[in-house]
Design a protein around this motif. Sequence first.
Motif, PDB file in Angstrom:
ATOM      1  N   GLU A 200     -26.445 -51.609  15.574  1.00 55.21           N
ATOM      2  CA  GLU A 200     -27.374 -52.554  17.208  1.00 55.21           C
ATOM      3  C   GLU A 200     -26.827 -51.957  18.651  1.00 55.21           C
ATOM      4  O   GLU A 200     -27.551 -52.525  19.569  1.00 55.21           O
TER       5      GLU A 200
ATOM      6  N   GLU B 102     -28.856 -47.447  11.687  1.00 60.01           N
ATOM      7  CA  GLU B 102     -27.837 -47.306  13.311  1.00 60.01           C
ATOM      8  C   GLU B 102     -27.688 -48.496  14.073  1.00 60.01           C
ATOM      9  O   GLU B 102     -28.108 -49.779  13.574  1.00 60.01           O
TER      10      GLU B 102
ATOM     11  N   ASP C 292     -21.517 -43.501  11.921  1.00 57.92           N
ATOM     12  CA  ASP C 292     -23.287 -43.205  11.429  1.00 57.92           C
ATOM     13  C   ASP C 292     -24.118 -43.765  10.126  1.00 57.92           C
ATOM     14  O   ASP C 292     -23.376 -43.410   9.487  1.00 57.92           O
TER      15      ASP C 292
ATOM     16  N   GLU D 273     -27.972 -44.001  32.160  1.00 62.37           N
ATOM     17  CA  GLU D 273     -28.789 -45.095  32.115  1.00 62.37           C
ATOM     18  C   GLU D 273     -30.225 -44.219  32.951  1.00 62.37           C
ATOM     19  O   GLU D 273     -31.774 -43.777  32.658  1.00 62.37           O
TER      20      GLU D 273
ATOM     21  N   ALA E 129     -31.412 -38.706  26.071  1.00 63.39           N
ATOM     22  CA  ALA E 129     -30.413 -40.170  25.471  1.00 63.39           C
ATOM     23  C   ALA E 129     -30.598 -39.616  23.720  1.00 63.39           C
ATOM     24  O   ALA E 129     -29.925 -39.294  23.545  1.00 63.39           O
ATOM     25  N   GLN E 130     -31.772 -39.638  22.964  1.00 64.97           N
ATOM     26  CA  GLN E 130     -32.025 -39.702  21.729  1.00 64.97           C
ATOM     27  C   GLN E 130     -32.009 -38.429  21.535  1.00 64.97           C
ATOM     28  O   GLN E 130     -31.450 -38.246  20.351  1.00 64.97           O
TER      29      GLN E 130
ATOM     30  N   HIS F 189     -28.281 -38.406  21.555  1.00 61.30           N
ATOM     31  CA  HIS F 189     -27.090 -38.518  20.242  1.00 61.30           C
ATOM     32  C   HIS F 189     -27.740 -37.475  18.993  1.00 61.30           C
ATOM     33  O   HIS F 189     -27.047 -37.495  18.171  1.00 61.30           O
TER      34      HIS F 189
ATOM     35  N   ASP G 294     -24.218 -50.497  21.711  1.00 63.36           N
ATOM     36  CA  ASP G 294     -24.093 -48.285  22.476  1.00 63.36           C
ATOM     37  C   ASP G 294     -22.817 -48.704  22.093  1.00 63.36           C
ATOM     38  O   ASP G 294     -21.838 -49.302  22.397  1.00 63.36           O
ATOM     39  N   MET G 295     -22.621 -47.071  22.464  1.00 60.68           N
ATOM     40  CA  MET G 295     -21.099 -46.716  22.187  1.00 60.68           C
ATOM     41  C   MET G 295     -19.798 -46.930  23.420  1.00 60.68           C
ATOM     42  O   MET G 295     -18.585 -46.920  23.108  1.00 60.68           O
TER      43      MET G 295
ATOM     44  N   HIS H  17     -18.776 -48.837  18.253  1.00 55.81           N
ATOM     45  CA  HIS H  17     -18.781 -48.908  17.062  1.00 55.81           C
ATOM     46  C   HIS H  17     -17.639 -48.841  16.148  1.00 55.81           C
ATOM     47  O   HIS H  17     -17.986 -48.877  15.091  1.00 55.81           O
TER      48      HIS H  17
ATOM     49  N   ARG I 257     -22.535 -47.000  32.382  1.00 52.49           N
ATOM     50  CA  ARG I 257     -24.146 -46.912  31.469  1.00 52.49           C
ATOM     51  C   ARG I 257     -25.103 -47.331  32.426  1.00 52.49           C
ATOM     52  O   ARG I 257     -26.344 -46.297  32.108  1.00 52.49           O
TER      53      ARG I 257
END
Length: 360
Positions: free
Chosen positions: A306, A304, A239, A80, A254-255, A258, A308-309, A12, A76
């Motif tokens: 689009e 947010e 963010d 996941e 994951a959420q 975050h 991932d980090m 990001h 990654r």
Amino acid sequence: MKALVLSGGGAHGAYEAGVAHALMQRESFDFICGVSIGAINAALLSTGEDGAIEHFWHHAMPESAPRLFPHIPRLRQTIEQIVSIGSGNALQDAMRIARAATLFPFIRNLGRIHHETLALIAAELGKMLDFSRRRHALLVGATNITRGSSAVFQADGVSHRIPDHRAERVRLTEYHEMDAQNFVMLLLASSAMPGLFSPIELTFGEERALYADGCIIHNSPLALAIDHGATEITVVLVDPEPTDGVGVKTPDLAQMAHNIATLWQQRMLDYELRLAYAHNEILRLGGDTEKRPISIRHVRPKAELEIDMLAFDDAPGLSRLFDLGMRDGALSPLPSIPELPPRASADRRNWLRRLWQRSA
């Protein structure tokens, strides 16, 4: 003094780089503070050639990522597998646990993989940075994980004379000078994201220690800028503003992770903003007439981002984030002086006294 403050955020950082690039096309800053990917961006802005930061995110990073970070795609995949546990029935979760268990040897080898590629990463970054060309003073935050303390790497003689009331905090922070020989490794230490890179061993004087991501201590080094005398501060975050309310759907692992990270970052930023409020309120009440009020603005995305980090190899995504940052940076307002919430006079003084005692 004007300071540009760049936070962490992995890939990001492309958005942050776009914002910073746009800001510096229409404003000048006395020094730049950065942690993690913000340290890399700060170095590119200060020591790179014209257009270096744009080239880095549009071309150099996505093109080099598969060679320099070969472990990221597997990492990654591991993440996941792990974060999906709990989102299905018992059989599905059992299968996910079994698949995740097969990836544990890879996780144990992450440190070895990083050490094998560290020299390559340093060489690539060194090609883009020339310490002798720096146009701004630099402050880079890191974490000394051997001592469990904050570390600050500085260039161009940025003073670290801190007000007396912050003396205890200073004793918990170590300061080191950057030079042409250690510049790149100090930047890599600041951006050694836990789980992605191993801590980097550095030696200062006769003391050897391990250093890691500055985000462990301060994701947004706003306090660094204030401590070093900045009175007009621009903070770039990756963010969006947190939203109120609880969603109907239960967040997965994951959420939740975050959300926790975002809350942690927001709480740290809120605390540092309150220190600025306290500083300004002391001046308003007639204390320390030699100082000036601190004005602060923050620039951040409206939604947010689009990708991932860890998407350092996503060339189209990184380019879109950089361009979005350019637009947001070009439209950002000037800094404004933070004001305290409305309170009765006595209540305001008591709140200020308690806050000042906690920060001392």
